[in-house]
Design an enzyme around this catalytic site. Structure first.
Site, PDB file in Angstrom:
ATOM      1  N   ARG A   1      66.411  32.250  34.146  1.00 36.80           N
ATOM      2  CA  ARG A   1      65.517  33.400  33.754  1.00 36.80           C
ATOM      3  C   ARG A   1      65.884  34.022  32.709  1.00 36.80           C
ATOM      4  O   ARG A   1      67.050  34.678  32.380  1.00 36.80           O
ATOM      5  CB  ARG A   1      65.288  34.568  34.954  1.00 36.80           C
ATOM      6  CG  ARG A   1      64.318  35.590  34.786  1.00 36.80           C
ATOM      7  CD  ARG A   1      64.310  36.318  35.841  1.00 36.80           C
ATOM      8  NE  ARG A   1      65.533  37.463  36.228  1.00 36.80           N
ATOM      9  CZ  ARG A   1      65.716  38.197  37.168  1.00 36.80           C
ATOM     10  NH1 ARG A   1      64.709  38.159  38.042  1.00 36.80           N
ATOM     11  NH2 ARG A   1      66.704  38.764  37.040  1.00 36.80           N
TER      12      ARG A   1
ATOM     13  N   LYS B   1      67.018  44.113  37.328  1.00 37.35           N
ATOM     14  CA  LYS B   1      65.458  44.230  36.947  1.00 37.35           C
ATOM     15  C   LYS B   1      65.116  45.417  37.131  1.00 37.35           C
ATOM     16  O   LYS B   1      64.473  45.695  38.245  1.00 37.35           O
ATOM     17  CB  LYS B   1      64.919  43.228  37.958  1.00 37.35           C
ATOM     18  CG  LYS B   1      63.262  42.967  37.565  1.00 37.35           C
ATOM     19  CD  LYS B   1      62.744  41.706  38.343  1.00 37.35           C
ATOM     20  CE  LYS B   1      61.411  41.487  37.919  1.00 37.35           C
ATOM     21  NZ  LYS B   1      60.890  40.318  38.793  1.00 37.35           N
TER      22      LYS B   1
ATOM     23  N   SER C   1      56.862  35.074  43.392  1.00 37.59           N
ATOM     24  CA  SER C   1      57.265  36.326  43.895  1.00 37.59           C
ATOM     25  C   SER C   1      56.429  37.093  44.921  1.00 37.59           C
ATOM     26  O   SER C   1      55.170  37.263  44.262  1.00 37.59           O
ATOM     27  CB  SER C   1      57.845  37.178  42.761  1.00 37.59           C
ATOM     28  OG  SER C   1      58.738  36.634  42.091  1.00 37.59           O
TER      29      SER C   1
END
Length: 212
Positions: free
Chosen positions: A41, A139, A110
């Site tokens: 990511r 995040k 997700s």
């Protein structure tokens, strides 16, 4: 879940947290410690940069059995013939992602609410990342945390295996596995730790103990 995938310990690489060791070296150490899935990511990288890092990861993980998942970049995932692609609610829809990557690549999605879970089509999606269970600085724009109770409700509704994510570490394994999740996805619990291999071993051992 497809054969060969161990969802117990799932590492999401963070380029900032991994900076001192490097993403590739962190992944190597984590896999040596028992992690079965590595997700790349890197939100600020270009597709070309993700492909280059993905190739380095594939070379480093060759022969280990660990799976490489690409976050939110279908073109990189296809170019790498990665093991999996993971998309978020704000990214490409699951059906469009499946159409692009074909039937063989594992697709993760997700889910942040029970409504998201109800929308999961098991003919399209292989697994979900459920959360965030807790708030996490890795995040900052994450959705409202669901807690362990929310995780349990989402897992009970989900037609595919669920990996919990969001502010998790080895100390949460008992609660997360007890809630029915197939494993824990972590970032800072391994990335940026003094010894990622030791941290990974602690996570894997905690999950095994939770299942005993």
């Amino acid at each position: 879940m497809r054969a060969g995938w161990d969802l117990s310990a799932y590492l999401v690489l963070d380029p900032v947290l991994c900076a001192s060791v490097g993403m590739v070296a962190t992944a190597q150490k984590a896999v040596a410690g028992g992690v079965g899935i590595i997700q790349l990511r890197h939100k600020t990288a270009s597709t070309a940069e993700r492909i280059a890092t993905g190739r380095a990861l594939q070379a480093a993980l060759a022969g280990t059995g660990a799976k490489l998942v690409i976050n939110d970049d279908m073109e990189a995932a296809v170019a790498l013939a990665a093991d999996g692609l993971h998309v978020g609610q704000g990214d490409t829809g699951a059906a469009a992602a499946r159409a692009r990557i074909g039937p063989d690549m594992v697709l993760g999605v997700s889910v942040e609410t029970e409504a998201h879970v109800r929308a999961v089509d098991p003919a399209v999606v292989d697994l979900v990342g459920a959360g965030p269970v807790f708030g996490t600085p890795t995040k900052p724009d994450h959705a409202r945390p669901i807690g362990i109770g929310g995780l349990a409700r989402m897992v009970a509704l989900c037609p595919v295996p669920a990996v919990a994510i969001g502010g998790l570490s080895a100390r949460h394994a008992t609660a997360v596995i007890g809630a029915g999740a197939a494993g824990l996805a972590v970032v800072s619990a391994i990335c940026g730790q003094p010894d990622p291999e030791v941290a990974a071993r602690e996570l894997v051992a905690a999950v095994r103990e939770a299942r005993a």
